[in-house]
Design an enzyme around this catalytic site. Structure first.
Site, PDB file in Angstrom:
ATOM      1  N   ASN A 161     -17.988  37.564 -16.664  1.00  0.00           N
ATOM      2  CA  ASN A 161     -19.015  38.256 -17.540  1.00  0.00           C
ATOM      3  C   ASN A 161     -19.211  36.382 -18.180  1.00  0.00           C
ATOM      4  O   ASN A 161     -20.535  35.619 -18.443  1.00  0.00           O
ATOM      5  CB  ASN A 161     -18.246  38.623 -18.587  1.00  0.00           C
ATOM      6  CG  ASN A 161     -17.256  38.296 -19.429  1.00  0.00           C
ATOM      7  OD1 ASN A 161     -16.454  38.474 -18.535  1.00  0.00           O
ATOM      8  ND2 ASN A 161     -16.709  38.410 -20.382  1.00  0.00           N
ATOM      9  N   GLN A 189     -21.216  43.458 -15.307  1.00  0.00           N
ATOM     10  CA  GLN A 189     -22.442  41.919 -15.498  1.00  0.00           C
ATOM     11  C   GLN A 189     -23.590  41.663 -14.132  1.00  0.00           C
ATOM     12  O   GLN A 189     -23.997  41.676 -14.431  1.00  0.00           O
ATOM     13  CB  GLN A 189     -21.424  41.141 -15.492  1.00  0.00           C
ATOM     14  CG  GLN A 189     -21.898  39.847 -16.652  1.00  0.00           C
ATOM     15  CD  GLN A 189     -22.066  39.776 -18.200  1.00  0.00           C
ATOM     16  OE1 GLN A 189     -20.889  40.416 -18.882  1.00  0.00           O
ATOM     17  NE2 GLN A 189     -23.481  41.031 -18.475  1.00  0.00           N
ATOM     18  N   HIS A 211     -26.301  48.106 -22.085  1.00  0.00           N
ATOM     19  CA  HIS A 211     -26.302  47.358 -22.919  1.00  0.00           C
ATOM     20  C   HIS A 211     -26.588  46.000 -22.460  1.00  0.00           C
ATOM     21  O   HIS A 211     -26.977  45.019 -22.434  1.00  0.00           O
ATOM     22  CB  HIS A 211     -25.403  47.196 -24.373  1.00  0.00           C
ATOM     23  CG  HIS A 211     -23.951  46.177 -23.697  1.00  0.00           C
ATOM     24  ND1 HIS A 211     -24.217  45.454 -24.537  1.00  0.00           N
ATOM     25  CD2 HIS A 211     -22.512  47.109 -23.761  1.00  0.00           C
ATOM     26  CE1 HIS A 211     -23.085  44.986 -24.531  1.00  0.00           C
ATOM     27  NE2 HIS A 211     -21.726  45.915 -23.805  1.00  0.00           N
ATOM     28  N   THR A 247     -19.739  67.466 -26.239  1.00  0.00           N
ATOM     29  CA  THR A 247     -20.967  67.332 -25.745  1.00  0.00           C
ATOM     30  C   THR A 247     -21.835  65.768 -25.773  1.00  0.00           C
ATOM     31  O   THR A 247     -21.689  65.567 -26.563  1.00  0.00           O
ATOM     32  CB  THR A 247     -21.984  67.850 -26.747  1.00  0.00           C
ATOM     33  OG1 THR A 247     -20.593  69.050 -27.607  1.00  0.00           O
ATOM     34  CG2 THR A 247     -23.157  68.426 -27.076  1.00  0.00           C
ATOM     35  N   CYS A 335     -17.149  38.167 -26.563  1.00  0.00           N
ATOM     36  CA  CYS A 335     -16.016  39.053 -27.200  1.00  0.00           C
ATOM     37  C   CYS A 335     -15.091  38.020 -28.176  1.00  0.00           C
ATOM     38  O   CYS A 335     -14.028  38.395 -29.122  1.00  0.00           O
ATOM     39  CB  CYS A 335     -14.873  39.257 -26.714  1.00  0.00           C
ATOM     40  SG  CYS A 335     -16.138  41.288 -25.782  1.00  0.00           S
TER      41      CYS A 335
END
Length: 387
Positions: A161, A189, A211, A247, A335
Site C-alpha cells: 500500500n 490495494q 473503500h 444479518t 494508518c
C-alpha cells in the site's frame, strides 16, 4: 464516460487514492434503494425479503466475476481487516493442531501482522516473518526454506500500500501448495486496480476491500476457495456460509457489487494503462524539475500503475506536504499518517531514516486528470526547490 465527482470539484488535488477512494456516484445510486424502499431482511421468506435476497446474490456474483471466482466462494465482511482475520485465524484454528506454523512477511498490513502476533500470544502459533529485498519483494527461495511440515498458512499481500510493489503471488502459491499449505493474499490495494484472476494466482483465500475501489467504507469480502475450511470469527445464525453470522448489510454489499462491475468494465477498457501513463508523467515531471534529488522507493516494475513513492532529497515528506495544502497526499501508510517516524515498510527495505522521512506517496485514481498531474508536479517541485 465517467461522471464528474462533486466531492473533488474546487477542492485540493486528490493524490491519496491508496488511503481511500471517493465513492463513485454510480455506486451510491445502486445502493440507495436498499437504504429505503427495499429494507427487508434477506433471510425473510416473505415479499419484503425477496428483493434484498436477490440483490445480495447479484452482488456476490459481481464480486466473484471481478476475480474469476464462483459466487459461493465470496464471503462478505465488514472490512479488510476482518477478512484478513477470518482468513488467517480461521485457517489456523480450523487446522486443529497444537503445532500450527504460519508464514508471512515483514511489510504486510497491520491487519495481517497483528493477527499473527495474536495467534502467537493466544494460541502458541509459530510465525515466520520473511524479509524483503530493497524493492520490498519476497524471495521465493526464502519461502521454500521457511516451510515446514507444520505450516498451515502463508499470507503475502498482492501489492504494498505504500510503494505499490507487486509480489510474485503465483510463484509463492505454487511453492506453498507443494508443501500442502494454504496461501492467503491480502489484495486490498490491487483489486480493481489491476486485473486479478484467482485461477492464475492460485490463491486459496483473497481479501477484497470496498473503500479501495470506489465503494463505501464498511464493506469487504473474502474469497474462500471451495473445500477450504475456516473457523468463523462471528458465531450465530449461519449467514455467509456459516463464516460470518449477522444479518447482512444488503446496501453495502450491493455497493461492493456495483463497484466490482464498474472495475471489470474499466479494466477491460484499459483504465489501468491510462492511470499508469499519468503516474509515469508525474514521476517524469518531478524528476525533470528536481534533477538528481528524486529517488524512487520500491521497484519501477512490477508496481501498481497508480502508485508513486519517492523521496526528495533535502525535504521531509510531511513538511513538504504541509507547505503544499493544495495537494492531498500521504507520507506513507495512511494508518500512520500522524506518526512522523520512519515508515516500517521503507525501513524493512533497507532505506536509511533520512530517505524514509523524505518519502511521499502519491497515488492516482479514477478522477485524476493530466491537468491535475501537471499542477501537482509544479506545486511540489516549487515547494521542494525552496529548500
Amino acid at each position: 464516460m465517467i461522471p464528474a465527482h462533486p466531492a473533488l470539484a474546487d477542492a485540493p488535488l486528490y493524490f491519496d487514492y491508496n488511503a481511500t477512494t471517493p465513492v463513485d456516484p454510480r455506486v451510491a445510486e445502486a445502493m440507495d434503494p436498499y437504504l429505503s424502499a427495499w429494507f427487508g431482511n434477506p433471510s425473510s421468506g416473505h415479499a419484503y425479503g425477496a428483493e434484498p435476497q436477490r440483490a445480495l446474490a447479484r452482488a456476490r456474483t459481481q464480486v466473484a466475476a471481478l476475480i474469476g471466482a464462483e459466487a459461493e466462494e465470496i464471503v462478505f465482511t465488514g472490512s479488510g481487516s476482518e477478512a484478513d482475520n477470518l482468513a488467517i485465524r480461521g485457517a489456523v484454528l480450523a487446522a486443529k493442531t497444537d503445532h500450527a506454523h504460519v508464514i508471512t512477511q515483514v511489510t504486510e498490513h497491520p491487519a495481517v501482522l497483528e493477527t499473527c502476533h495474536a495467534l502467537e500470544r493466544l494460541h502458541g502459533t509459530e510465525v515466520t516473518y520473511l524479509p524483503v529485498d530493497g524493492d520490498g519483494l519476497v524471495d521465493p527461495a526464502a519461502l521454500t526454506a521457511a516451510l515446514t511440515e507444520h505450516t498451515v498458512l502463508v499470507s503475502v499481500m498482492a501489492a504494498n500500500n505504500e510503494t505499490g510493489a507487486l509480489q510474485p503471488i503465483a510463484e509463492l502459491a505454487r511453492i506453498t501448495h507443494a508443501h500442502g499449505a494454504l496461501l492467503h493474499c491480502d489484495a486490498a490495494q490491487a483489486t480493481g486496480i489491476i486485473p486479478l484472476d484467482i485461477r492464475d494466482l492460485g490463491v486459496d483465500l483473497l481479501t477484497i476491500v470496498g473503500h479501495k475501489m470506489y465503494a463505501p467504507k464498511g464493506i469487504a469480502a473474502l474469497y474462500v476457495r471451495q473445500r477450504v475450511t475456516l473457523e468463523p470469527l462471528v458465531y450465530g445464525g449461519g449467514q455467509e456460509g456459516g463464516l460470518r453470522a449477522g444479518t447482512e448489510n444488503v446496501a453495502l454489499a450491493v455497493a461492493l457489487g456495483a463497484a466490482a462491475q464498474l472495475a471489470v468494465e474499466e479494466l477491460a477498457n484499459g483504465g489501468h494503462h491510462r492511470i499508469g501513463n499519468l503516474r509515469d508523467r508525474l514521476q517524469s515531471l518531478l524528476t525533470g524539475a528536481l534533477s538528481g534529488r528524486v529517488l524512487l522507493n520500491g521497484p519501477a516494475e512490477p508496481r501498481l500503475p497508480n502508485t508513486l513513492n519517492i523521496s526528495i532529497d533535502g525535504r521531509h515528506g510531511h513538511e513538504l506536504l504541509a507547505a503544499v495544502p493544495e495537494i492531498a497526499a500521504s507520507t506513507g501508510s495512511a494508518c500512520h499518517s500522524g506518526d512522523h517516524t520512519p515508515s516500517p515498510v521503507l525501513r524493512a527495505m533497507g532505506l536509511h531514516d533520512a530517505r524514509s522521512l523524505a518519502a511521499l506517496r502519491l497515488s492516482l485514481g479514477r478522477w485524476t486528470t493530466p491537468d491535475e498531474v501537471d499542477r501537482a508536479a509544479d506545486l511540489l517541485a516549487t515547494a521542494a526547490g525552496s529548500a
